[in-house]
Design an enzyme around this catalytic site. Structure first.
Site, PDB file in Angstrom:
ATOM      1  CG  ASN A   9       0.803  -0.490  -7.661  1.00 42.43           C
ATOM      2  OD1 ASN A   9       1.581   0.459  -7.806  1.00 42.43           O
ATOM      3  ND2 ASN A   9      -0.431  -0.501  -8.166  1.00 42.43           N
ATOM      4  CE  LYS A  11      -2.871   0.933  -5.588  1.00 42.01           C
ATOM      5  NZ  LYS A  11      -4.312   0.786  -5.730  1.00 42.01           N
ATOM      6  CG  HIS A  94      -3.040  -0.536 -11.599  1.00 41.74           C
ATOM      7  ND1 HIS A  94      -4.107   0.188 -11.130  1.00 41.74           N
ATOM      8  CD2 HIS A  94      -2.686  -1.391 -10.606  1.00 41.74           C
ATOM      9  CE1 HIS A  94      -4.385  -0.214  -9.899  1.00 41.74           C
ATOM     10  NE2 HIS A  94      -3.543  -1.167  -9.558  1.00 41.74           N
ATOM     11  CD  GLU A  96      -5.176   2.642  -8.670  1.00 40.37           C
ATOM     12  OE1 GLU A  96      -3.974   2.967  -8.672  1.00 40.37           O
ATOM     13  OE2 GLU A  96      -5.681   1.970  -7.754  1.00 40.37           O
ATOM     14  CD  GLU A 164      -4.268  -5.484  -9.584  1.00 36.62           C
ATOM     15  OE1 GLU A 164      -3.717  -5.693  -8.509  1.00 36.62           O
ATOM     16  OE2 GLU A 164      -4.335  -4.360 -10.104  1.00 36.62           O
ATOM     17  N   GLY A 170      -8.375  -1.734  -3.589  1.00 38.09           N
ATOM     18  CA  GLY A 170      -8.444  -0.632  -2.632  1.00 38.09           C
ATOM     19  C   GLY A 170      -9.780  -0.527  -1.921  1.00 38.09           C
ATOM     20  CB  SER A 210      -8.695  -5.900  -0.794  1.00 34.46           C
ATOM     21  OG  SER A 210      -9.201  -4.654  -1.230  1.00 34.46           O
TER      22      SER A 210
HETATM   23  C1  PEP Z   1      -3.358  -2.665  -6.741  1.00 36.21           C
HETATM   24  O1  PEP Z   1      -3.247  -1.455  -6.732  1.00 36.21           O
HETATM   25  O2  PEP Z   1      -2.879  -3.308  -7.667  1.00 36.21           O
HETATM   26  C2  PEP Z   1      -4.050  -3.309  -5.629  1.00 36.21           C
HETATM   27  C3  PEP Z   1      -4.298  -4.584  -5.701  1.00 36.21           C
HETATM   28  O3  PEP Z   1      -4.407  -2.507  -4.574  1.00 36.21           O
HETATM   29  P1  PEP Z   1      -4.967  -3.002  -3.133  1.00 36.21           P
HETATM   30  O4  PEP Z   1      -4.105  -4.142  -2.703  1.00 36.21           O
HETATM   31  O5  PEP Z   1      -4.847  -1.811  -2.263  1.00 36.21           O
HETATM   32  O6  PEP Z   1      -6.378  -3.440  -3.362  1.00 36.21           O
END
Ligand code: PEP
Length: 248
Positions: A9, A11, A94, A96, A164, A170, A210
């Site tokens: 992803n 973003k 997501h 976000e 998630e 992040g 992460s």
């Molecule tokens: C995500 O944006 O779906 C995500 C898991 O981000 P990160 O791997 O940076 O934590």
């Protein structure tokens, strides 16, 4: 068995030319991947990335889709528009988008049904906040998302779920292998109950939060985890390739 799926992803990162350069660097590094590999890119990058992906098995994904077929929805993109460009996957819900753009369980559900109707594979994100986890509410929150976000789906083999935990996205703070495995096991069990007879056993559930080259092996070794949704670590070809090649 369920084939693992690793999706990046990006973003709001990478212009079209940067995105094309990234996938060009990625292609040789993941050419022998045993899992499905997807890059979910900013909508405006889609044409350039599609061109750069030629000759590879990496699949193209988007990061959002509107639920209406067409109409007065300024700034939005429909499932047919994505489909016509060769997009196969789309991230929906997501955290976000839920946090900054007013996405709700209801709109997540509508977008998911619209994506399926157009023949796209939705990657539907669910997960709890830190406060909810610490308050012992994880299963309650996930159960509510499960009932609302997936209502009306007939064939769950056609969707991917990304678990998630919001506190792991992040932040550099990953769920432990056991935490992720246990929670994904709960999601699968609960969905089998709520959506009995709808091929939930064939649905893949990713972990996201992460995930990186160092922790991916432990996470991917867990029996309930079918893949990863990768944010930060998908922005460098070598890092993302190391996750895709978790089994090497
Ligand atoms: C995500 O944006 O779906 C995500 C898991 O981000 P990160 O791997 O940076 O934590």
């Amino acid at each position: 068995m369920r084939k693992p799926i690793i999706a990046g992803n990006w973003k709001m990162n990478n212009t079209a030319s940067e995105g094309a350069a990234l996938v060009s660097a990625l292609k040789p590094l993941v050419k022998d991947a045993k899992c499905d590999v997807v890059v979910c890119v900013p909508a405006i990058d889609i044409p350039a990335v599609k061109k750069a992906l030629r000759g590879s098995k990496i699949k193209l994904g988007a990061q959002n889709v509107h639920y209406a077929e067409k109409g007065a929805f300024t700034g939005e993109i429909s499932a047919d528009m994505l489909k016509e460009y060769g997009v196969q996957y789309v991230i929906i819900g997501h955290s976000e988008r839920r946090q900054y753009f007013g996405e709700t369980d209801e709109t997540v559900n509508k977008r998911t049904l619209a994506a399926l109707a157009a023949g796209l594979t939705p990657i539907v994100c669910i997960g709890e906040s830190l406060e909810e986890r610490e308050g012992g509410l994880t299963e309650k929150v996930l159960s509510a998302q499960i009932e609302k976000d997936f209502a009306g789906i007939d064939d769950f083999s056609k969707i991917v779920v990304a678990y998630e935990p919001i506190w792991a996205i992040g932040t550099g703070r990953t769920a432990t292998d056991e935490q992720a495995n246990e929670t994904i096991g709960f999601i699968r069990k609960r969905m089998k109950k709520v959506y009995a007879g709808k091929r939930v056993g064939k649905m893949r559930i990713q972990y996201g939060g992460s995930m990186n080259a160092k922790n991916c092996k432990g996470l991917m070794a867990q029996p309930e985890i079918d893949g990863g949704l990768i944010g930060g670590a998908s922005l460098k070809a070598a890092d993302f390739a190391a996750i895709v090649n978790f089994d090497k």
